[in-house]
Scaffold this active site. Structure first.
Site, mmCIF file in Angstrom:
data_model
loop_
_atom_site.group_PDB
_atom_site.id
_atom_site.type_symbol
_atom_site.label_atom_id
_atom_site.label_comp_id
_atom_site.label_asym_id
_atom_site.label_seq_id
_atom_site.Cartn_x
_atom_site.Cartn_y
_atom_site.Cartn_z
ATOM 1 N N ASP A 1 0.836 -1.214 -0.113
ATOM 2 C CA ASP A 1 0.012 -0.039 -0.029
ATOM 3 C C ASP A 1 0.892 1.050 0.067
ATOM 4 O OD1 ASP A 1 -2.214 1.739 -0.016
ATOM 5 O OD2 ASP A 1 -2.976 0.891 1.873
ATOM 6 N N SER A 2 0.390 2.333 -0.393
ATOM 7 C CA SER A 2 1.158 3.398 -0.845
ATOM 8 C C SER A 2 1.590 4.517 0.339
ATOM 9 C CB SER A 2 0.388 4.195 -1.897
ATOM 10 O OG SER A 2 -0.784 4.648 -1.481
ATOM 11 N N GLY A 3 0.783 4.417 1.397
ATOM 12 C CA GLY A 3 1.207 4.953 2.511
ATOM 13 C C GLY A 3 0.344 6.095 2.806
ATOM 14 N N ASP B 1 -2.928 8.074 -2.458
ATOM 15 C CA ASP B 1 -4.175 8.813 -2.748
ATOM 16 C C ASP B 1 -4.681 9.407 -1.368
ATOM 17 O OD1 ASP B 1 -4.029 6.334 -1.092
ATOM 18 O OD2 ASP B 1 -6.083 5.657 -1.736
ATOM 19 N N GLN C 1 -11.550 6.752 -5.582
ATOM 20 C CA GLN C 1 -11.977 7.379 -4.223
ATOM 21 C C GLN C 1 -13.526 7.817 -4.400
ATOM 22 O OE1 GLN C 1 -10.973 7.106 -1.389
ATOM 23 N NE2 GLN C 1 -9.064 6.263 -1.754
ATOM 24 N N GLY D 1 -11.397 4.081 0.066
ATOM 25 C CA GLY D 1 -12.495 4.957 0.480
ATOM 26 C C GLY D 1 -13.653 4.541 0.898
ATOM 27 N N ASP E 1 -7.835 -7.324 1.169
ATOM 28 C CA ASP E 1 -6.699 -7.508 2.411
ATOM 29 C C ASP E 1 -7.521 -6.919 3.585
ATOM 30 O OD1 ASP E 1 -6.501 -4.546 1.580
ATOM 31 O OD2 ASP E 1 -5.427 -4.650 3.541
HETATM 32 N N1 PRF Z 1 -6.537 3.884 0.357
HETATM 33 C C1 PRF Z 1 -5.492 3.166 0.406
HETATM 34 N N2 PRF Z 1 -5.207 2.237 1.317
HETATM 35 C C2 PRF Z 1 -6.294 1.775 1.969
HETATM 36 C C3 PRF Z 1 -7.505 2.595 1.825
HETATM 37 C C4 PRF Z 1 -7.650 3.495 0.985
HETATM 38 O O1 PRF Z 1 -8.747 4.350 0.683
HETATM 39 C C5 PRF Z 1 -8.425 1.718 2.893
HETATM 40 C C6 PRF Z 1 -9.757 2.190 2.729
HETATM 41 N N3 PRF Z 1 -10.808 0.923 3.069
HETATM 42 C C7 PRF Z 1 -7.732 0.863 3.244
HETATM 43 N N4 PRF Z 1 -6.659 0.700 2.866
HETATM 44 N N5 PRF Z 1 -4.243 3.579 -0.193
#
Ligand code: PRF
Length: 373
Positions: free
Chosen positions: A93-95, A147, A190, A217, A267
């Site tokens: 995931d991007s952070g 994001d 989003q 989101g 996940d």
């Molecule tokens: N964006 C990112 N990771 C996430 C979410 C998101 O909106 C969510 C929302 N359920 C969980 N993990 N980058």
């Protein structure tokens, strides 16, 4: 094994999809559940068990790993796969989401996000480009765009601003990522609980011709029916030949209902986190093993499970371990729960292959609702 990143749709049952992602480090059977390995460990689990339980891919977090041990250090140590001894695909995931939920003071603008580490209070900046650079240093196989996820409920204007900026960040991430044949970068839809914004976000991302699309989101405070409604209107906009990933979801019920709408990847910390808190998932529902009624119950959690933690240990012993705060309690319940989730995904895939997903969904939910005996 494939040199390239490819997604093949193998069967459908209603809108539910059976597929396969192939990439140099392995094949991911979809619908897939990705155990969360935030800091490079799936908490309280050996990765051998995670693999044996049926995981084709695990998730890591840019936010945590950039702070500790540090992205450049991971790269010097040979990359995340080498460091943690998991040679199969990893999605990072991007952070952005973790910054919002974990870090102290933070400032978000067009350039990116500036935040204080939750570990030592140090100041960090992450732009869309730096997020992709870090994910590259980690050698992640599926990288996520940076994001901004807005918690619900929220003002429409605020949701719109964050969605539009996320779209611009998607473009910047796509440029930063460039062409990497064996790897993929996914965009993230989003738009909160607004149908119009969700459609605009999905259409904007589609233009970028990415290798996969996530829906973000959601599961951020809205009721389940709103989440499902957002999937109903978003997924038809996305290209059907690309994988779709619902981020951070969810309960077995959420997963079944989202697969029914065409989601391919999930996940969630739920199986591991709730395991560490004494909650066990079984075919007959959730069991709070801390409850006094288990103190002298010599039955296993599920005598028919493929997982030794479910089959070979009594509820009385699990109850005792959890009540005593023994590490083994969390280990056994995490093992049980991840096995439950992976068995659920295997059941889902089999049902789609046999075109009886709706029946499988109904049967699974009925057994779950009938409850523990
Ligand atoms: N964006 C990112 N990771 C996430 C979410 C998101 O909106 C969510 C929302 N359920 C969980 N993990 N980058």
């Amino acid at each position: 094994m494939s040199e390239n990143f490819t997604f093949t749709l193998k069967a459908t049952s209603g809108k539910a999809r059976l597929g396969e992602i192939t990439m140099p480090r392995g094949t991911i059977r979809t619908p897939a559940f990705m155990p969360v390995g935030t800091v490079g460990s799936v908490k309280a689990m050996y990765l051998d068990q995670v693999r044996e339980g049926g995981a084709d891919i695990i998730l890591g977090n840019t936010y945590h790993l950039m702070l500790r041990p540090g992205a450049e250090r991971v790269a010097r140590l040979g990359g995340l796969h080498e460091l943690i001894r998991w040679p199969y695909p990893i999605l990072t995931d991007s952070g952005g989401f973790q910054v919002m939920s974990l870090s102290g003071l933070r400032k978000l603008d067009e350039q990116g996000v500036t935040f204080k580490s939750h570990i030592d209070g140090s100041l960090h900046h992450m732009s869309p480009e730096r997020s992709i650079e870090i994910q590259g240093l980690l050698d992640s196989d599926i990288q996520m765009q940076l994001d901004e996820c807005v918690a619900l409920p929220a003002e429409e204007k605020e949701i719109e601003r964050a969605m539009e900026m996320s779209l611009r960040w998607a473009e910047r991430c796509r440029v930063a990522f460039g062409e990497q044949p064996g790897k993929a970068m996914f965009g993230i839809v989003q738009g909160g609980d607004s149908q119009a914004l969700r459609i605009r976000s999905a259409e904007g991302l589609k233009q970028l011709d990415l290798k996969g699309y996530a829906v973000g989101g959601l599961a951020v405070g809205e009721p389940q029916n709103v989440m499902l409604e957002m999937l109903d209107i978003t997924l038809p906009v996305l290209p059907s030949e690309k994988p779709r990933y619902l981020m951070g979801v969810g309960t077995p019920d959420d997963i079944l209902k989202s697969v029914a709408r065409g989601i391919d990847m999930f996940d969630c910390v739920m199986p591991t986190r709730s395991g560490r808190h004494g909650l066990a998932f079984t075919r007959r529902g959730k069991v709070n093993i801390r409850n006094a009624r288990h103190a002298e119950d010599m039955r296993p959690l599920d005598e028919e499970s493929s997982c030794p933690a479910a089959r070979d240990y009594s509820r009385a012993y699990l109850h005792h371990l959890v009540r005593s705060n023994e590490a083994l309690g969390g280990m056994l319940l995490s093992w049980n729960n991840l096995s439950y989730y992976q068995d659920l995904m295997q059941g889902i895939r089999k049902a789609i292959a046999e075109d009886r997903f709706a029946d499988f969904q109904a049967e699974t939910l009925a057994a779950w609702e009938k409850g523990d005996i």
